[in-house]
Design a protein around this motif. Structure first.
Motif, PDB file in Angstrom:
ATOM      1  N   PRO A 187       3.223   7.541   4.323  1.00 60.88           N
ATOM      2  CA  PRO A 187       4.048   6.365   3.813  1.00 60.88           C
ATOM      3  C   PRO A 187       4.837   5.623   4.814  1.00 60.88           C
ATOM      4  O   PRO A 187       5.312   6.191   5.803  1.00 60.88           O
ATOM      5  CB  PRO A 187       4.923   7.042   2.691  1.00 60.88           C
ATOM      6  CG  PRO A 187       4.448   8.491   2.584  1.00 60.88           C
ATOM      7  CD  PRO A 187       3.697   8.876   3.877  1.00 60.88           C
ATOM      8  N   SER A 188       4.521   4.334   4.684  1.00 61.35           N
ATOM      9  CA  SER A 188       5.161   3.398   5.695  1.00 61.35           C
ATOM     10  C   SER A 188       6.482   2.597   4.905  1.00 61.35           C
ATOM     11  O   SER A 188       6.577   2.570   3.776  1.00 61.35           O
ATOM     12  CB  SER A 188       4.443   2.336   5.990  1.00 61.35           C
ATOM     13  OG  SER A 188       4.671   1.381   7.002  1.00 61.35           O
ATOM     14  N   ARG A 199       0.754  -1.253   0.091  1.00 64.32           N
ATOM     15  CA  ARG A 199      -0.020  -0.086  -0.056  1.00 64.32           C
ATOM     16  C   ARG A 199       0.813   1.089  -0.089  1.00 64.32           C
ATOM     17  O   ARG A 199       2.041   1.265   0.577  1.00 64.32           O
ATOM     18  CB  ARG A 199      -0.831  -0.094   0.987  1.00 64.32           C
ATOM     19  CG  ARG A 199      -1.872  -1.224   1.305  1.00 64.32           C
ATOM     20  CD  ARG A 199      -2.560  -1.248   2.568  1.00 64.32           C
ATOM     21  NE  ARG A 199      -1.390  -1.852   3.755  1.00 64.32           N
ATOM     22  CZ  ARG A 199      -1.310  -1.371   4.837  1.00 64.32           C
ATOM     23  NH1 ARG A 199      -1.983  -0.479   5.349  1.00 64.32           N
ATOM     24  NH2 ARG A 199      -0.104  -1.831   5.510  1.00 64.32           N
ATOM     25  N   ALA A 200       0.227   2.252  -0.501  1.00 67.32           N
ATOM     26  CA  ALA A 200       1.171   3.636  -0.762  1.00 67.32           C
ATOM     27  C   ALA A 200       1.326   4.173   0.894  1.00 67.32           C
ATOM     28  O   ALA A 200       2.188   4.998   0.957  1.00 67.32           O
ATOM     29  CB  ALA A 200       0.538   4.551  -1.437  1.00 67.32           C
ATOM     30  N   THR A 201       0.143   3.957   1.634  1.00 73.86           N
ATOM     31  CA  THR A 201       0.345   4.822   2.881  1.00 73.86           C
ATOM     32  C   THR A 201      -0.072   3.875   3.944  1.00 73.86           C
ATOM     33  O   THR A 201      -0.707   2.675   3.688  1.00 73.86           O
ATOM     34  CB  THR A 201      -0.740   5.808   3.001  1.00 73.86           C
ATOM     35  OG1 THR A 201      -2.061   5.505   2.798  1.00 73.86           O
ATOM     36  CG2 THR A 201      -0.323   7.100   1.908  1.00 73.86           C
ATOM     37  N   THR A 255      12.088   1.324   1.917  1.00 71.14           N
ATOM     38  CA  THR A 255      11.949   2.897   2.014  1.00 71.14           C
ATOM     39  C   THR A 255      10.442   3.380   1.700  1.00 71.14           C
ATOM     40  O   THR A 255       9.438   2.361   1.416  1.00 71.14           O
ATOM     41  CB  THR A 255      12.473   3.456   0.605  1.00 71.14           C
ATOM     42  OG1 THR A 255      12.369   5.051   0.520  1.00 71.14           O
ATOM     43  CG2 THR A 255      11.876   3.139  -0.861  1.00 71.14           C
ATOM     44  N   SER A 256      10.018   4.227   2.203  1.00 67.14           N
ATOM     45  CA  SER A 256       8.686   4.971   2.275  1.00 67.14           C
ATOM     46  C   SER A 256       8.382   5.827   1.068  1.00 67.14           C
ATOM     47  O   SER A 256       7.261   6.111   0.992  1.00 67.14           O
ATOM     48  CB  SER A 256       8.315   5.484   3.829  1.00 67.14           C
ATOM     49  OG  SER A 256       9.262   6.473   3.689  1.00 67.14           O
ATOM     50  N   ARG A 257       9.495   6.038   0.441  1.00 67.84           N
ATOM     51  CA  ARG A 257       9.384   7.091  -0.402  1.00 67.84           C
ATOM     52  C   ARG A 257       8.649   6.565  -1.979  1.00 67.84           C
ATOM     53  O   ARG A 257       8.680   7.360  -2.893  1.00 67.84           O
ATOM     54  CB  ARG A 257      10.708   7.776  -0.664  1.00 67.84           C
ATOM     55  CG  ARG A 257      11.234   8.140   0.592  1.00 67.84           C
ATOM     56  CD  ARG A 257      10.304   9.469   1.303  1.00 67.84           C
ATOM     57  NE  ARG A 257      10.665   9.763   2.573  1.00 67.84           N
ATOM     58  CZ  ARG A 257      10.060   9.662   3.692  1.00 67.84           C
ATOM     59  NH1 ARG A 257       8.532   9.526   3.568  1.00 67.84           N
ATOM     60  NH2 ARG A 257      10.418  10.025   4.967  1.00 67.84           N
ATOM     61  N   LEU A 258       9.240   5.254  -2.253  1.00 65.73           N
ATOM     62  CA  LEU A 258       8.863   4.987  -3.611  1.00 65.73           C
ATOM     63  C   LEU A 258       8.513   3.490  -3.755  1.00 65.73           C
ATOM     64  O   LEU A 258       8.984   2.619  -2.784  1.00 65.73           O
ATOM     65  CB  LEU A 258      10.494   5.087  -4.252  1.00 65.73           C
ATOM     66  CG  LEU A 258      10.637   4.707  -5.774  1.00 65.73           C
ATOM     67  CD1 LEU A 258       9.676   5.303  -6.656  1.00 65.73           C
ATOM     68  CD2 LEU A 258      12.235   4.368  -5.968  1.00 65.73           C
TER      69      LEU A 258
END
Length: 163
Positions: free
Chosen positions: A20-21, A11-13, A95-98
Protein backbone atom coordinates in the motif's frame (compact mmCIF):
# COMPACT_ATOMS: atom_id res chain seq x y z
CA UNK A 1 4.79 24.89 0.51
CA UNK A 2 2.06 24.03 2.97
CA UNK A 3 1.24 20.35 3.15
CA UNK A 4 -2.43 19.96 2.48
CA UNK A 5 -2.98 18.49 -0.96
CA UNK A 6 -5.78 15.96 -1.03
CA UNK A 7 -5.85 13.06 -3.45
CA UNK A 8 -8.99 11.54 -4.87
CA UNK A 9 -9.82 7.83 -4.89
CA UNK A 10 -6.63 5.86 -5.22
CA UNK A 11 -5.31 2.45 -6.10
CA UNK A 12 -5.06 0.09 -3.17
CA UNK A 13 -1.41 -0.75 -3.80
CA UNK A 14 1.60 0.74 -5.48
CA UNK A 15 2.14 -0.84 -8.89
CA UNK A 16 5.89 -1.13 -8.33
CA UNK A 17 6.07 -3.29 -5.23
CA UNK A 18 2.52 -4.37 -4.34
CA UNK A 19 2.58 -2.64 -0.93
CA UNK A 20 0.00 0.00 0.00
CA UNK A 21 1.15 3.52 -0.77
CA UNK A 22 0.52 6.61 1.36
CA UNK A 23 -2.37 8.59 -0.10
CA UNK A 24 -4.82 11.25 1.02
CA UNK A 25 -8.08 9.82 2.30
CA UNK A 26 -11.10 10.37 0.07
CA UNK A 27 -13.49 12.93 1.62
CA UNK A 28 -16.13 10.27 2.41
CA UNK A 29 -13.61 8.31 4.49
CA UNK A 30 -11.94 11.36 6.04
CA UNK A 31 -15.30 12.55 7.37
CA UNK A 32 -15.77 9.22 9.18
CA UNK A 33 -12.33 9.19 10.86
CA UNK A 34 -12.01 12.91 11.48
CA UNK A 35 -10.22 13.85 14.63
CA UNK A 36 -7.06 15.48 15.74
CA UNK A 37 -4.25 13.28 16.94
CA UNK A 38 -2.23 14.64 19.79
CA UNK A 39 1.11 13.29 20.83
CA UNK A 40 1.46 14.46 24.42
CA UNK A 41 4.81 12.92 25.33
CA UNK A 42 8.20 12.11 23.87
CA UNK A 43 7.56 8.41 24.59
CA UNK A 44 4.29 8.55 22.64
CA UNK A 45 6.11 10.07 19.66
CA UNK A 46 8.60 7.18 19.65
CA UNK A 47 5.74 4.69 20.02
CA UNK A 48 3.86 6.15 17.02
CA UNK A 49 6.90 5.84 14.75
CA UNK A 50 7.64 2.29 15.92
CA UNK A 51 4.00 1.38 15.18
CA UNK A 52 4.45 2.82 11.67
CA UNK A 53 7.43 0.48 11.27
CA UNK A 54 5.35 -2.51 12.34
CA UNK A 55 2.57 -1.52 9.92
CA UNK A 56 5.23 -1.39 7.17
CA UNK A 57 6.03 -5.05 7.80
CA UNK A 58 9.30 -4.51 9.64
CA UNK A 59 10.78 -7.49 11.44
CA UNK A 60 13.78 -5.51 12.75
CA UNK A 61 13.35 -2.10 14.39
CA UNK A 62 16.05 -0.06 16.12
CA UNK A 63 15.00 3.02 18.09
CA UNK A 64 17.77 5.36 19.23
CA UNK A 65 16.82 7.95 21.82
CA UNK A 66 18.85 11.05 22.74
CA UNK A 67 17.13 12.39 25.86
CA UNK A 68 19.45 15.39 26.43
CA UNK A 69 18.99 16.42 22.78
CA UNK A 70 15.29 15.53 22.88
CA UNK A 71 15.54 13.65 19.61
CA UNK A 72 15.15 10.10 18.39
CA UNK A 73 15.49 8.00 15.28
CA UNK A 74 13.83 4.77 14.24
CA UNK A 75 15.36 2.48 11.61
CA UNK A 76 13.60 -0.57 10.26
CA UNK A 77 13.57 -3.12 7.47
CA UNK A 78 9.96 -2.49 6.44
CA UNK A 79 8.88 -2.27 2.81
CA UNK A 80 9.74 1.44 2.55
CA UNK A 81 8.02 4.21 0.62
CA UNK A 82 8.29 5.14 -3.02
CA UNK A 83 8.67 8.71 -4.31
CA UNK A 84 4.90 9.38 -4.50
CA UNK A 85 4.30 8.13 -0.95
CA UNK A 86 7.21 10.13 0.44
CA UNK A 87 5.80 13.27 -1.23
CA UNK A 88 2.48 12.70 0.59
CA UNK A 89 3.54 11.34 3.99
CA UNK A 90 3.08 13.81 6.82
CA UNK A 91 0.05 15.51 5.32
CA UNK A 92 -3.05 15.23 7.48
CA UNK A 93 -5.29 12.27 6.74
CA UNK A 94 -2.78 10.62 4.40
CA UNK A 95 -2.41 6.92 5.00
CA UNK A 96 -1.63 3.64 3.28
CA UNK A 97 -3.93 1.67 5.57
CA UNK A 98 -7.40 2.79 4.61
CA UNK A 99 -9.03 4.11 1.45
CA UNK A 100 -12.75 3.21 1.55
CA UNK A 101 -15.67 3.35 3.97
CA UNK A 102 -16.06 -0.41 3.43
CA UNK A 103 -12.54 -1.00 4.77
CA UNK A 104 -13.37 1.12 7.81
CA UNK A 105 -16.62 -0.77 8.42
CA UNK A 106 -14.87 -4.15 8.03
CA UNK A 107 -12.52 -3.22 10.88
CA UNK A 108 -9.03 -1.83 10.78
CA UNK A 109 -6.32 -4.40 11.34
CA UNK A 110 -3.33 -2.09 11.65
CA UNK A 111 -1.89 0.04 14.43
CA UNK A 112 -2.54 3.29 12.62
CA UNK A 113 -5.00 4.21 9.94
CA UNK A 114 -6.03 7.87 10.11
CA UNK A 115 -2.81 9.31 8.77
CA UNK A 116 -2.46 11.89 11.52
CA UNK A 117 0.54 10.90 13.66
CA UNK A 118 3.29 12.21 11.37
CA UNK A 119 1.26 15.33 10.62
CA UNK A 120 0.86 15.94 14.36
CA UNK A 121 4.59 15.40 14.97
CA UNK A 122 5.64 17.65 12.11
CA UNK A 123 3.42 20.45 13.45
CA UNK A 124 5.62 20.77 16.54
CA UNK A 125 8.98 19.30 15.53
CA UNK A 126 11.49 18.76 12.77
CA UNK A 127 10.74 15.37 11.19
CA UNK A 128 13.12 13.79 8.69
CA UNK A 129 11.94 10.66 6.92
CA UNK A 130 14.46 8.63 4.97
CA UNK A 131 13.13 5.69 3.01
CA UNK A 132 14.02 3.24 0.28
CA UNK A 133 11.33 1.00 -1.22
CA UNK A 134 11.96 -2.75 -1.52
CA UNK A 135 11.11 -2.67 -5.21
CA UNK A 136 12.28 -2.07 -7.78
CA UNK A 137 15.75 -3.38 -7.00
CA UNK A 138 18.21 -0.52 -6.75
CA UNK A 139 15.55 2.10 -5.99
CA UNK A 140 17.12 5.28 -4.61
CA UNK A 141 17.02 6.26 -0.96
CA UNK A 142 14.96 9.43 -0.62
CA UNK A 143 14.43 11.95 2.15
CA UNK A 144 11.78 14.46 3.09
CA UNK A 145 11.93 17.00 5.90
CA UNK A 146 8.79 18.31 7.57
CA UNK A 147 8.89 21.27 9.95
CA UNK A 148 6.03 23.11 11.65
CA UNK A 149 3.47 21.62 9.30
CA UNK A 150 5.35 22.39 6.09
CA UNK A 151 7.35 20.19 3.74
CA UNK A 152 10.74 21.84 3.87
CA UNK A 153 12.60 19.61 1.46
CA UNK A 154 12.38 16.47 -0.62
CA UNK A 155 14.97 14.62 -2.67
CA UNK A 156 17.80 12.16 -2.66
CA UNK A 157 19.04 11.26 0.81
CA UNK A 158 22.56 12.35 1.68
CA UNK A 159 23.27 8.82 2.86
CA UNK A 160 21.50 5.50 2.40
CA UNK A 161 20.32 4.99 5.95
CA UNK A 162 17.40 2.65 5.31
CA UNK A 163 18.43 -0.99 5.83
Amino acid sequence: RRAGRRAGPARATDAMDGHPSVRGLPPSVAARVRGEVTIPTFARAVEEIVLNSLDAGASEIVATIDMPGRSFSVRDNGHGMNRAALCTVGEGQSTSRLQTVEQLNAGVRTFGFRGEALAALSAVALVEIVSRPCAPAGAPTLSTILRLGYRESFGAASEARAP
